[in-house]
Design a protein around this motif. Structure first.
Motif, PDB file in Angstrom:
ATOM      1  N   LEU A 197      25.382  -8.206  -0.912  1.00  0.00           N
ATOM      2  CA  LEU A 197      26.025  -8.599  -2.154  1.00  0.00           C
ATOM      3  C   LEU A 197      24.973  -9.443  -2.821  1.00  0.00           C
ATOM      4  N   ASN A 198      24.366 -10.158  -2.092  1.00  0.00           N
ATOM      5  CA  ASN A 198      23.321 -11.266  -2.428  1.00  0.00           C
ATOM      6  C   ASN A 198      22.212 -10.382  -2.923  1.00  0.00           C
ATOM      7  N   GLU A 199      21.759  -9.693  -2.109  1.00  0.00           N
ATOM      8  CA  GLU A 199      20.502  -8.820  -2.594  1.00  0.00           C
ATOM      9  C   GLU A 199      20.758  -8.158  -3.856  1.00  0.00           C
ATOM     10  N   LEU A 200      21.831  -7.509  -3.904  1.00  0.00           N
ATOM     11  CA  LEU A 200      22.187  -6.664  -5.097  1.00  0.00           C
ATOM     12  C   LEU A 200      22.480  -7.520  -6.385  1.00  0.00           C
ATOM     13  N   ASP A 222      17.956   1.302  -1.064  1.00  0.00           N
ATOM     14  CA  ASP A 222      17.696   1.017   0.319  1.00  0.00           C
ATOM     15  C   ASP A 222      17.712  -0.430   0.830  1.00  0.00           C
ATOM     16  N   LEU A 223      18.833  -0.956   1.081  1.00  0.00           N
ATOM     17  CA  LEU A 223      19.024  -2.323   1.445  1.00  0.00           C
ATOM     18  C   LEU A 223      18.640  -2.786   2.731  1.00  0.00           C
ATOM     19  N   ASN A 224      18.387  -1.833   3.665  1.00  0.00           N
ATOM     20  CA  ASN A 224      18.103  -2.417   4.823  1.00  0.00           C
ATOM     21  C   ASN A 224      16.526  -2.268   5.282  1.00  0.00           C
ATOM     22  N   GLY A 225      15.849  -1.526   3.798  1.00  0.00           N
ATOM     23  CA  GLY A 225      14.468  -1.751   3.749  1.00  0.00           C
ATOM     24  C   GLY A 225      13.657  -0.964   4.983  1.00  0.00           C
ATOM     25  N   ASN A 226      14.202  -0.086   5.483  1.00  0.00           N
ATOM     26  CA  ASN A 226      13.528   1.067   6.370  1.00  0.00           C
ATOM     27  C   ASN A 226      13.003   2.199   5.801  1.00  0.00           C
ATOM     28  N   GLY A 227      13.231   2.517   4.331  1.00  0.00           N
ATOM     29  CA  GLY A 227      12.625   3.368   3.821  1.00  0.00           C
ATOM     30  C   GLY A 227      13.414   4.950   3.709  1.00  0.00           C
ATOM     31  N   GLU A 228      14.597   4.886   4.305  1.00  0.00           N
ATOM     32  CA  GLU A 228      15.397   5.782   4.424  1.00  0.00           C
ATOM     33  C   GLU A 228      16.760   5.700   3.714  1.00  0.00           C
TER      34      GLU A 228
END
Length: 541
Positions: A197-200, A222-228
């Motif tokens: 929520l905060n990141e968005l 890609d909220l967990n930042g793993n490129g997938e």
């Protein structure tokens, strides 16, 4: 002549042997009758431990939360309890996913255990099989051997009311939640990933539209930042869990979750069949939108608790419906949502159980040769000492008592060094995870998911929008049961099947009117008449 004489002698010999055999059988029958008429109460102590002087064996048919360990009798609580009581219980554990089918097969087949434990027996089956003598009446046993349950009934007369069948008998011991313990009555809130929520840059959703916007953003980022692109916007163990969570946004479920097909229409104050209501259609259209746009987990139709928890532990969920992500997923970055406002201004939080959560949590069958000892066995768990033991384990081993008197699990359970979730760390000791157990749950000694600060905070959000009245389940006469188990069951099965098709998109909403007509033709009018009669008795009792 010789042949004739030999035949006569042979016949006399056979008759003599048969007579001797009959004499022996009669002796066996007499001995068997003596055993059958032995008073099983003679072995039972009135108070304290052991419950019985000579050890006895009992077999429990047991509903099992899949992540729990097998062999319940080897857990700390039940192994210790067997040693203290001389009552040795063997648990036949059946996963909740297949519980209904296996329970029905057991009841229909006549091969009964001594007890159905944590088996989610519906009220209709309790009464039906009680009338047949399969489940034994507990009224007198409770009065004579169960002082804790008696005291519990005195404190919560609604429990006695909800357990008493139309014939006046009580056939089961319940799972009951303290009415003041709201997080427990909620059970499984809708949890939102606060970090995302905060990141968005999105505020906590308070409407169904805002929830949709958040889920869409999760899918596209890609909220967990793993490129997938592996983030799952919303996951749960069924579409039914999602339905129950959002239906209050369309004003549905005005009497809680115990009656999934009926409630009271606030405009007419009459009984309403939910699944054919225009607002129900709108709600299904909303869930269908989430599903077809890929905002609901694609595995939703095959998910169980273990699957959901495993996905949550990977940190890929934007939202989920679970007891608490902290205890089942080791994720402490979720917040529980309050009531969501729907398109017409409704914001009811209808996902609330009645305190009498499971009527058929514990039922003794006529195969049980030790009913007095068995009722004493379960009675202990309704007292202060037994409740603490059931939910917390043993002081100094699984929990400590803080200076302020609060019970606190050991750190190896709440912050496991091997990375286990709290529920996983508890499995060697207790079996209450997943619910449906017979027992009396109060906040002071229940330290599960619902007692954590995040759950308490969720309860505070929810409280202003909880239905004013939460129904217990109704009881039905034999004639009403006959209808419920035939035409009524057909109607419920049909609407459930059609609901799944509407949500998945396999059935277009252009066929909604045809669906409603078919439900009416199946006998909906009589269905509502039966429910109205049961409701009238419920109000008068």
């Amino acid at each position: 002549m010789k042949k004739k004489l030999l035949f006569i002698l042979f016949s006399l010999m056979i008759s003599f042997l048969a007579a001797c055999q009959n004499d022996g059988n009669e002796g066996d029958e007499t001995a068997s009758a003596d055993v059958e008429t032995t008073d099983s109460s003679e072995n039972v102590n009135d108070t304290g431990f052991p419950i019985v002087e000579e050890p006895i064996e009992l077999e429990f048919f047991t509903g099992k939360y899949e992540p729990n360990l097998d062999n319940y009798e080897e857990t700390l609580v039940f192994e210790t309890y067997a040693e203290e009581t001389n009552v040795n219980v063997t648990f036949e554990e059946v996963p909740f996913a297949s519980l209904t089918e296996r329970r029905n097969l057991s009841l229909a087949g006549g091969d009964y255990p001594d007890v159905f434990y944590s088996a989610r027996i519906p009220t209709a089956d309790l009464f039906s099989y009680g009338q047949q003598g399969v489940f034994i009446p507990l009224n007198d046993l409770i009065e004579e051997y169960a002082p804790n349950i008696q005291a519990f009934f005195d404190k919560h007369p609604d429990a006695r009311k909800g357990l008493t069948m139309p014939d006046g008998n009580i056939y089961s011991i319940p799972s009951y939640y303290d009415p003041s313990f709201l997080p427990m009555l909620i059970g499984k809130p809708l949890w939102i990933n606060e970090d995302w929520l905060n990141e968005l840059g999105i505020e906590e959703p308070t409407t169904t539209d805002e929830l949709y916007e958040f889920l869409t953003a999760v899918k596209e980022t890609d909220l967990n930042g793993n490129g997938e692109n592996d983030e799952i916007p919303l996951s749960a163990t069924s579409t039914g869990a999602i339905r129950d969570m959002v239906k209050g946004a369309w004003g549905l479920g005005t009497r809680g979750v115990n009656h999934p097909y009926i409630d009271i229409d606030p405009e007419t104050n009459d009984l309403r069949f939910l699944q054919t209501d225009p607002m129900y259609k709108e709600m299904l259209e909303y869930i269908n939108k989430l599903y077809v746009e890929g905002l609901i987990d694609s595995d939703i139709y095959t998910m169980d608790d273990a699957d959901l928890n495993a996905k949550g532990a990977q940190g890929i969920l934007g939202a989920n419906i679970s007891p608490n992500p902290i205890t089942v997923m080791n994720q402490d970055n979720f917040i529980g949502l309050g009531a969501l406002e729907g398109p017409h201004g409704d914001n009811l939080y209808s996902q609330v159980k009645a305190p009498l959560a499971h009527v058929g949590a514990f039922a003794i069958t006529d195969a049980n040769e030790h009913p007095e000892a068995t009722i004493r066995w379960i009675d202990y768990f309704f007292g202060e000492e037994g409740s603490t033991f059931q939910f917390m384990g043993i002081e100094g081993e699984t929990y400590d008592v803080a200076e302020d008197g609060e019970l606190v699990f050991k750190e190896e359970i709440t912050n496991n060094p091997d990375g286990l979730t709290m529920d996983e760390a508890l499995t060697p000791y207790v079996t209450w995870m997943g619910g449906s157990y017979p027992g009396y749950v109060q906040h002071k000694y229940f330290k599960g998911s619902e007692s954590l600060p995040s759950a308490v905070e969720t309860g505070e959000k929810v409280e202003p929008n909880v239905p004013e009245e939460i129904w217990n389940r109704f009881t039905y006469t034999e004639e009403e049961l006959s209808f419920k188990q035939s035409i009524g069951s057909d109607i419920e099965t049909f609407v459930n099947e059609q609901e799944a098709l509407f949500i998945s998109g396999d059935k277009p909403f252009s066929e909604w009117d045809s669906f409603v007509d078919q439900v009416n033709q199946m006998g909906l009018e009589e269905y509502l008449e039966v429910e109205a009669a049961a409701y009238e008795r419920y109000q008068e009792s």
